[in-house]
Write a protein that holds these residues in place. Structure first.
Motif, PDB file in Angstrom:
ATOM      1  N   MET A  46       0.677  -1.061   0.008  1.00 11.93           N
ATOM      2  CA  MET A  46      -0.016   0.074  -0.027  1.00 11.93           C
ATOM      3  C   MET A  46       0.757   1.149  -0.115  1.00 11.93           C
ATOM      4  O   MET A  46       1.903   1.286   0.661  1.00 11.93           O
ATOM      5  N   ASP A  47       0.310   2.313  -0.786  1.00 11.92           N
ATOM      6  CA  ASP A  47       0.903   3.712  -0.662  1.00 11.92           C
ATOM      7  C   ASP A  47       2.302   3.496  -1.274  1.00 11.92           C
ATOM      8  O   ASP A  47       3.249   4.406  -0.525  1.00 11.92           O
ATOM      9  N   HIS A  54      -3.534   1.749  -3.520  1.00  9.96           N
ATOM     10  CA  HIS A  54      -4.162   2.902  -2.794  1.00  9.96           C
ATOM     11  C   HIS A  54      -5.425   3.153  -2.691  1.00  9.96           C
ATOM     12  O   HIS A  54      -6.114   2.427  -3.619  1.00  9.96           O
ATOM     13  N   TYR A  55      -6.179   4.065  -2.051  1.00 11.92           N
ATOM     14  CA  TYR A  55      -7.397   4.325  -1.755  1.00 11.92           C
ATOM     15  C   TYR A  55      -7.897   5.583  -2.594  1.00 11.92           C
ATOM     16  O   TYR A  55      -6.853   6.609  -2.378  1.00 11.92           O
TER      17      TYR A  55
END
Length: 132
Positions: free
Chosen positions: A6-7, A25-26
Motif C-alpha cells: 500500500m501507498d 492505494h485508496y
C-alpha cells in the motif's frame, strides 16, 4: 498468497512472478490495485478460457463495497493492457456476493487445469466469422 503493498510505487524492475507486483492505494471508498510483472507461464492466463498473456501485461483493479437491489456485494472493475497479446485495452466487472452456503476445500496446484470433458472452465472460445 497475494501481497498488495500500500501507498508505495512499483519497483524499477520487479522480478517476474505468478502474481506479479501489486501496489495499492485508496481513492475515496475504492481500493485501486495496480499489478505489473506477471510472468507468462504455460498455464497462466487472463480468463477461464485460457487466453494467454505476455510479460507486458498491466492490470488495474478497482474494489468497492456496494449495496443494490440484490443486497451487499464487492464490485471489482478491472482493466487489462497487454500490447503483446491484445490489440487494445479491455475492461471487465464482477460483483461478489456473500455466500449463504458452505464451501468445500479445494487444493490448487500448478498444472491442474484442462479443457477436456468435464472441465470447469467451459469451452474454448472460437472465432466463427472474422470481425471485418
Amino acid at each position: 498468497v497475494r501481497h498488495i503493498y500500500m501507498d508505495v510505487p512499483h519497483s524499477k524492475n520487479p522480478a517476474p512472478s505468478w502474481y506479479g507486483e501489486s501496489v495499492g492505494h485508496y481513492e475515496g471508498d475504492t481500493l485501486v490495485v495496480d499489478t505489473i510483472g506477471q510472468a507468462p507461464k504455460p498455464l497462466s492466463f487472463v480468463d477461464p478460457y485460457g487466453t494467454p498473456h505476455t510479460d507486458k501485461i498491466h492490470v488495474v483493479e478497482r474494489y468497492r463495497a456496494i449495496k443494490d437491489a440484490k443486497g451487499k456485494g464487492l464490485e471489482v472493475v478491472f482493466r487489462v493492457v497487454d500490447p503483446g497479446a491484445f490489440t487494445m485495452p479491455w475492461k471487465g466487472m464482477i460483483v461478489y456476493r456473500p455466500s449463504r452456503g458452505q464451501f468445500e476445500e479445494v487444493v490448487c496446484a500448478e498444472n491442474n487445469r484442462s479443457f477436456g470433458e468435464g472441465s470447469q472452465f467451459g469451452e474454448i472460445p472460437e472465432q466463427k466469422t472474422p470481425d471485418f
